[in-house]
Design a protein around this motif. Structure first.
Motif, PDB file in Angstrom:
ATOM      1  N   UNK A  65      -6.409 -11.753 -41.493  1.00 54.73           N
ATOM      2  CA  UNK A  65      -6.705 -10.787 -42.545  1.00 54.73           C
ATOM      3  C   UNK A  65      -6.735 -11.489 -43.886  1.00 54.73           C
ATOM      4  N   UNK A  66      -6.214 -10.835 -44.930  1.00 53.64           N
ATOM      5  CA  UNK A  66      -6.279 -11.437 -46.258  1.00 53.64           C
ATOM      6  C   UNK A  66      -4.889 -11.765 -46.775  1.00 53.64           C
ATOM      7  N   UNK A  67      -3.990 -12.071 -45.863  1.00 48.02           N
ATOM      8  CA  UNK A  67      -2.646 -12.456 -46.291  1.00 48.02           C
ATOM      9  C   UNK A  67      -2.173 -13.630 -45.458  1.00 48.02           C
ATOM     10  N   UNK A  68      -1.172 -14.334 -45.985  1.00 50.06           N
ATOM     11  CA  UNK A  68      -0.520 -15.398 -45.224  1.00 50.06           C
ATOM     12  C   UNK A  68       0.964 -15.066 -45.173  1.00 50.06           C
ATOM     13  N   UNK A  69       1.506 -15.084 -43.968  1.00 49.91           N
ATOM     14  CA  UNK A  69       2.931 -14.811 -43.779  1.00 49.91           C
ATOM     15  C   UNK A  69       3.603 -16.108 -43.348  1.00 49.91           C
ATOM     16  N   UNK A  70       4.626 -16.483 -44.089  1.00 48.03           N
ATOM     17  CA  UNK A  70       5.364 -17.701 -43.777  1.00 48.03           C
ATOM     18  C   UNK A  70       6.799 -17.349 -43.445  1.00 48.03           C
ATOM     19  N   UNK A  71       7.273 -17.893 -42.356  1.00 43.25           N
ATOM     20  CA  UNK A  71       8.671 -17.666 -41.994  1.00 43.25           C
ATOM     21  C   UNK A  71       9.487 -18.813 -42.570  1.00 43.25           C
ATOM     22  N   UNK A  72      10.648 -18.504 -43.155  1.00 38.09           N
ATOM     23  CA  UNK A  72      11.524 -19.588 -43.621  1.00 38.09           C
ATOM     24  C   UNK A  72      12.965 -19.098 -43.684  1.00 38.09           C
ATOM     25  N   UNK A  73      13.880 -20.017 -43.856  1.00 40.73           N
ATOM     26  CA  UNK A  73      15.299 -19.642 -43.968  1.00 40.73           C
ATOM     27  C   UNK A  73      15.536 -18.987 -45.323  1.00 40.73           C
ATOM     28  N   UNK A  74      16.467 -18.036 -45.375  1.00 36.11           N
ATOM     29  CA  UNK A  74      16.830 -17.364 -46.636  1.00 36.11           C
ATOM     30  C   UNK A  74      15.596 -16.815 -47.354  1.00 36.11           C
ATOM     31  N   UNK A  75      14.692 -16.221 -46.607  1.00 31.60           N
ATOM     32  CA  UNK A  75      13.413 -15.789 -47.193  1.00 31.60           C
ATOM     33  C   UNK A  75      13.604 -14.809 -48.355  1.00 31.60           C
ATOM     34  N   UNK A  76      14.592 -13.931 -48.266  1.00 35.60           N
ATOM     35  CA  UNK A  76      14.816 -12.962 -49.345  1.00 35.60           C
ATOM     36  C   UNK A  76      15.143 -13.673 -50.652  1.00 35.60           C
ATOM     37  N   UNK A  77      16.010 -14.652 -50.567  1.00 35.87           N
ATOM     38  CA  UNK A  77      16.417 -15.416 -51.748  1.00 35.87           C
ATOM     39  C   UNK A  77      15.246 -16.288 -52.250  1.00 35.87           C
ATOM     40  N   UNK A  78      14.493 -16.846 -51.318  1.00 39.70           N
ATOM     41  CA  UNK A  78      13.334 -17.661 -51.705  1.00 39.70           C
ATOM     42  C   UNK A  78      12.339 -16.796 -52.486  1.00 39.70           C
ATOM     43  N   UNK A  79      12.088 -15.586 -51.999  1.00 41.50           N
ATOM     44  CA  UNK A  79      11.126 -14.736 -52.718  1.00 41.50           C
ATOM     45  C   UNK A  79      11.679 -14.338 -54.082  1.00 41.50           C
ATOM     46  N   UNK A  80      12.974 -14.089 -54.162  1.00 44.25           N
ATOM     47  CA  UNK A  80      13.560 -13.732 -55.467  1.00 44.25           C
ATOM     48  C   UNK A  80      13.322 -14.870 -56.461  1.00 44.25           C
ATOM     49  N   UNK A  81      13.480 -16.102 -55.994  1.00 41.44           N
ATOM     50  CA  UNK A  81      13.284 -17.250 -56.896  1.00 41.44           C
ATOM     51  C   UNK A  81      11.807 -17.452 -57.234  1.00 41.44           C
ATOM     52  N   UNK A  82      10.949 -17.172 -56.281  1.00 41.63           N
ATOM     53  CA  UNK A  82       9.509 -17.267 -56.564  1.00 41.63           C
ATOM     54  C   UNK A  82       9.103 -16.265 -57.648  1.00 41.63           C
ATOM     55  N   UNK A  83       9.606 -15.043 -57.503  1.00 44.10           N
ATOM     56  CA  UNK A  83       9.258 -14.003 -58.490  1.00 44.10           C
ATOM     57  C   UNK A  83       9.771 -14.429 -59.866  1.00 44.10           C
ATOM     58  N   UNK A  84      11.001 -14.969 -59.899  1.00 40.87           N
ATOM     59  CA  UNK A  84      11.559 -15.438 -61.183  1.00 40.87           C
ATOM     60  C   UNK A  84      10.702 -16.580 -61.741  1.00 40.87           C
ATOM     61  N   UNK A 129       5.053 -12.380 -54.493  1.00 40.52           N
ATOM     62  CA  UNK A 129       4.640 -11.988 -53.146  1.00 40.52           C
ATOM     63  C   UNK A 129       5.671 -10.976 -52.712  1.00 40.52           C
ATOM     64  N   UNK A 130       5.897 -10.813 -51.406  1.00 43.17           N
ATOM     65  CA  UNK A 130       7.034  -9.979 -51.029  1.00 43.17           C
ATOM     66  C   UNK A 130       7.716 -10.507 -49.782  1.00 43.17           C
ATOM     67  N   UNK A 131       8.856  -9.902 -49.501  1.00 46.19           N
ATOM     68  CA  UNK A 131       9.738 -10.349 -48.430  1.00 46.19           C
ATOM     69  C   UNK A 131       9.818  -9.223 -47.411  1.00 46.19           C
ATOM     70  N   UNK A 132       9.635  -9.568 -46.131  1.00 46.04           N
ATOM     71  CA  UNK A 132       9.835  -8.579 -45.075  1.00 46.04           C
ATOM     72  C   UNK A 132      10.930  -9.101 -44.147  1.00 46.04           C
ATOM     73  N   UNK A 133      12.023  -8.332 -44.032  1.00 43.21           N
ATOM     74  CA  UNK A 133      13.152  -8.783 -43.220  1.00 43.21           C
ATOM     75  C   UNK A 133      12.719  -9.081 -41.784  1.00 43.21           C
ATOM     76  N   UNK A 134      13.329 -10.015 -41.089  1.00 40.23           N
ATOM     77  CA  UNK A 134      14.486 -10.748 -41.608  1.00 40.23           C
ATOM     78  C   UNK A 134      14.123 -12.045 -42.337  1.00 40.23           C
ATOM     79  N   UNK A 135      12.918 -12.574 -42.116  1.00 42.66           N
ATOM     80  CA  UNK A 135      12.702 -13.956 -42.585  1.00 42.66           C
ATOM     81  C   UNK A 135      11.264 -14.250 -42.984  1.00 42.66           C
ATOM     82  N   UNK A 136      10.518 -13.226 -43.428  1.00 45.91           N
ATOM     83  CA  UNK A 136       9.090 -13.431 -43.684  1.00 45.91           C
ATOM     84  C   UNK A 136       8.753 -13.315 -45.177  1.00 45.91           C
ATOM     85  N   UNK A 137       8.045 -14.342 -45.669  1.00 46.49           N
ATOM     86  CA  UNK A 137       7.455 -14.297 -47.012  1.00 46.49           C
ATOM     87  C   UNK A 137       6.013 -13.870 -46.819  1.00 46.49           C
ATOM     88  N   UNK A 138       5.590 -12.808 -47.520  1.00 47.53           N
ATOM     89  CA  UNK A 138       4.188 -12.373 -47.402  1.00 47.53           C
ATOM     90  C   UNK A 138       3.464 -12.662 -48.709  1.00 47.53           C
TER      91      UNK A 138
END
Ligand code: PLP
Length: 410
Positions: A352-371, A376-385
């Motif tokens: 489709x038109x998105x890339x989903x990457x799995x990584x450790x601590x994805x929620x925290x990684x996305x918070x730092x990316x936004x900062x 992008x966004x985070x979908x539990x448990x470990x997906x960066x969209x």
């Protein structure tokens, strides 16, 4: 070889400086680049248009007119004089070319959830009297579709069977009444085979209902061409209609007389102002309406659709694939090896038109990316969209997002 390994192998050798130069060249050659000026954006890299599309710049002024003149001055006259009453069908016809539908088959209104319910119950009712006692639902679906399919099954006395989309052809049988599928998986960004699966559903004598939330406005859908029976989708993602903008319902023309809505409100009556105690469904797609339309949101959506003037979905799709290809290339160049795993298929026919990457601590990684200015966004448990809206995302944005992701994960 896993998809993640393939992604790295496919792009091995591209240096961090190389991708920056490539981004500049790709932006310079991008014929859709001027469309970004149609939106209100800042220097944040906005990769969340698969959740909430950006604001088209002219919508605020249009809404000022809707509120001050149409509502404030004309008041109730606007139902006729400003075209409020016919807005659901009129705006449906604006969406139609974006999903490959001829006019007269789409109405806009209610949420996607409500339209999933209308479409699925109506689909099952089309099988009444045939003894078909099973509904198949995409086992990987966005949750609301699964919940509503469960309720639709209970209400119509059918059994609900969750099945992965790829396994639908084997699961189909003479028992299948209807099948509810997603065109693009909300989590992984996988594009499912709408033409092939629709043909398989039809070969089994069942009705196909498609959820287009993550495909409409990002890639060609071809509803008429592929003979889809019923479809629903939201308008706040790639169609940029605004938060909570109304969804749409497609009912193929030759099925409209058989569309028996489980929510037969007065707006879908053949004679809505006749105020008759008995219900008689209106002819055409209008019978998908329920109650009074949400005019402010509808008209914001109508204005937002102007950004598509002169733009083809095919051009958008070509740029979308180039953006996601390039993002994977930049991730391989900037992100330490093994730090992410790509869940999105590499094959264009499955993306489709998105890339989903799995990584450790994805929620925290996305918070730092936004900062760091990459949304992008985070979908539990470990997906960066990361969603790529070709109307306003450029190749330098993509390179910057991957670079900041790499810095975050180093
Ligand atoms: C695939 C899919 N279906 C349904 C929905 C639910 O839509 P709504 O909240 O408009 O009912 C969403 C929302 O994001 C979605 O992504």
């Amino acid at each position: 070889m896993s998809e993640a390994t393939e992604a790295t192998a496919a792009t091995e050798g591209t240096s961090a400086t190389g991708v920056a130069a490539t981004a500049a060249a790709l932006d310079a050659a991008d014929e859709l680049a001027p469309l970004r000026a149609r939106f209100t954006l800042d220097d944040v890299v906005y990769l969340d248009g698969n959740s909430l599309g950006a604001l088209p710049a002219h919508v605020a002024d249009r809404m000022d007119d809707v509120v001050r003149r149409q509502w404030g001055s004309l008041r109730i006259r606007s139902w006729d004089e400003s075209g409020w009453w016919t807005a659901p069908e009129r705006i449906g016809d604006r969406i139609a070319p974006l999903v490959g539908a001829a006019p007269g088959q789409i109405v806009v209104g209610d949420s996607t959830s409500v339209n999933v319910f209308k479409a699925l119950v109506a689909a099952v009712r089309m099988a009444d009297g045939t003894g078909r006692d099973e509904i198949l639902v995409d086992a990987t679906t966005f949750p609301t579709d699964g919940y509503l399919a469960g309720s639709a099954a209970r209400m119509t006395g059918r059994t609900l069977r969750p099945v992965a989309p790829a396994e639908v052809p084997e699961a189909l049988s003479g028992r299948t009444a209807a099948v509810l599928l997603n065109h693009v998986d909300y989590r992984t960004g996988r594009l499912h085979d709408l033409p092939g699966l629709t043909a398989a559903v039809h070969a089994a004598g069942a009705v196909a209902v498609w959820d287009l939330c993550h495909s409409a406005g990002a890639l060609p859908v071809g509803l008429d061409e592929h003979g889809v029976d019923l479809a629903v989708g939201c308008t706040y993602k790639y169609l940029n209609g605004g938060p909570g903008s109304p969804a749409y319902l497609y009912v193929r023309r030759d099925l409209q007389d058989r569309f028996d809505s489980p929510l037969p409100g007065w707006n879908s009556h053949a004679e809505p102002f006749g105020m008759r105690p008995d219900y008689e469904a209106a002819p055409g797609a209008v019978r998908g309406r329920v109650g009074t339309p949400d005019i402010l949101s509808l008209l914001a959506l109508e204005a937002a659709l102007d950004v598509w003037d002169g733009v083809t979905v095919e051009a958008v799709r070509a740029k979308s694939l180039a953006l996601t290809d390039f993002f994977l290339e930049c991730v391989a160049a900037h992100v330490p090896r093994g730090a992410v795993e790509c869940l999105t298929p590499l094959a264009h026919a499955e993306r489709g038109s998105q890339v989903a990457l799995r990584c450790r601590d994805a929620g925290e990684v996305m918070r730092r990316l936004v900062a760091g200015g990459v949304v992008g966004d985070f979908r539990p448990p470990d997906v960066l969209r990361f969603g790529f809206t070709p109307l306003y995302v450029g190749f330098a944005d993509v390179e910057r997002a991957a670079r900041i992701l790499g810095e975050t994960l180093s």
